[in-house]
Design a protein around this motif. Sequence first.
Motif, short mmCIF file in Angstrom:
data_model
loop_
_atom_site.label_atom_id
_atom_site.label_comp_id
_atom_site.label_asym_id
_atom_site.label_seq_id
_atom_site.Cartn_x
_atom_site.Cartn_y
_atom_site.Cartn_z
N ARG A 122 30.09 -33.33 -51.00
CA ARG A 122 30.67 -31.95 -50.97
C ARG A 122 29.91 -30.89 -50.86
O ARG A 122 29.87 -29.78 -50.23
CB ARG A 122 32.16 -31.83 -51.91
N ARG B 253 27.71 -30.26 -47.97
CA ARG B 253 28.39 -30.01 -46.72
C ARG B 253 28.57 -28.47 -46.87
O ARG B 253 28.53 -27.51 -45.79
CB ARG B 253 29.61 -30.77 -46.56
N THR B 254 28.97 -28.04 -47.81
CA THR B 254 29.40 -26.57 -48.28
C THR B 254 28.19 -25.70 -48.08
O THR B 254 28.25 -24.67 -47.47
CB THR B 254 29.67 -26.34 -49.92
N GLU C 7 25.34 -26.52 -46.42
CA GLU C 7 25.13 -26.42 -44.97
C GLU C 7 26.11 -25.44 -44.16
O GLU C 7 25.83 -24.60 -43.16
CB GLU C 7 25.06 -27.59 -44.18
N ALA C 8 27.18 -25.57 -44.34
CA ALA C 8 28.25 -24.68 -43.56
C ALA C 8 28.21 -23.04 -43.91
O ALA C 8 28.37 -22.30 -42.89
CB ALA C 8 29.77 -25.02 -44.23
N GLU D 96 20.55 -27.26 -41.40
CA GLU D 96 20.42 -28.68 -41.92
C GLU D 96 19.51 -29.13 -43.10
O GLU D 96 18.41 -28.65 -42.90
CB GLU D 96 20.02 -29.36 -40.57
#
Length: 514
Positions: free
Chosen positions: A225, A228-229, A231-232, A237
């Motif tokens: 989590r 991904r947070t 990177e978003a 990347e």
Amino acid sequence: MDPILLNVIIGIAALVIGGFIMNFVIRKSAEKKSGSIIKEAYQKAEVIKKDKILQAKEKFLQLRAEHEKLINEKDVNIQRSENRLKQKESSINQKIEDVQRKRKEVDQIKTNLTTQLDVVSKKQQEVEKLHQQQVVELEKISGYSASEAKDQLVQSMVDEARSDAAVQIKEIVEETKINANTEAKKIVIETIQRTAAENAIENTVSVFNIESDEVKGRIIGREGRNIRTLEALTGIEIIIDDSPEAIILSGFDPVRREIARLSLHKLVTDGRIHPARIEEVVAKTKKQIEQEIIDTGKRTCIDLGIHNMHHELIRMIGRMKYRSSYGQNLLQHSREVANLCATMAAELGLNPKLAKRAGLLHDIGKVPDNEPELPHAIHGMKLAEKFKEKADVANAIGAHHDEVEMSSLIAPIVQVCDAISGARPGARREVVEAYIQRLNRLEELALTYPGVVKTYAIQAGRELRVIVAAEKVTDAESDRISVDLSRKIQEEMTYPGQIKITVIRETRAVNYAK
């Protein structure tokens, strides 16, 4: 009657009679005096009249004498003029006689010339007949017609002219190099030496160092989590592999990479790593980076002495810090070009401040907020026009890659300084494939010339050595090949700096002693 009244009347009568008598006596006396006065006046008038008549006669005699004198002088002048006219008339008559005599002589000469021309014409006809006879005899002896001999003569003269032209071209080129390159090299070398520049190479990846591999798990988070947070929110990347104590941040936008790197540093230092904390830290870091971009732009303008620039352009200058071009940091490259432009403009007697401004902004089209479908030079020119930069600055930005026509002396300076900064050894890194293609293209162009045996591109493509066959190519033709090849490379290829073309022609006599 009263005696008193009578006495009064008598007295009054006596007074009246006395008055009449007195008046009569006075009148008679006055008439006598006036007669004498009139007589004296007549006598004086006669005297004055006689005097005036005498004066008039004297004046008349004087005027008549002067008039006669003037008439005599005019008569003398007229006589002189008549004498001069007679002399001129005699001179003209003499000249007319001379002209008539010379005309007769000219007519005689013309007659003689006509006779001589007739003789010459006859002789010329005889010479033409003899020439034709000689041509016929020469054609029989040589076995060539006159036209064939003429063609051979013309060809030999053309070859000789080409040889002489090649020698002349070589001399002119050498003289031009001596005279023209001296000042150009002086200006360029002095500009480069006076400008200090740093060499910074940016990559598309950033490496974030960590103290231990335990931190990797916390950064990944439960079921990924956290990563991904991150990177978003950053658009970068995050590569976590087996590399010890290192995390790789990959992305083409260097600003986002820097935001991700600073955010990771704050999260790891704080120890609290979860999605809510990540959002908070990334938001703060974005504001910090944006402020740092503005501060960098302002500091750059202050360091270069540039004032009154639009705040949007200042922000774009700050974004250059996180942008690279061919491996060269864009902000350092722009600062270097600005200093080079100012120095070169000062050497040439132009406005150094305007040149420095154009040099700093020449690559502003590489850091837009959006992605326009325009070349960076054209986009930079439009940005400069939008933010009210001077026409010379906008033209220099748009013309530094020859995409618009140059309209000021600042534009070629910016173009030259951009090439100098990019061509400096170590400033940029080229793609290997493009580098190899350029070397192959250089060698292929040289091989297209007749008589070329081998070609070698050396010194990283900055020198091309061409070996020609000595029995097929003369020295003059070698010079011509060098000139033509340099012109062809300029027209057909794109390259930084300059390329030296060396044509080698040698003759070897080899024998063996047994």
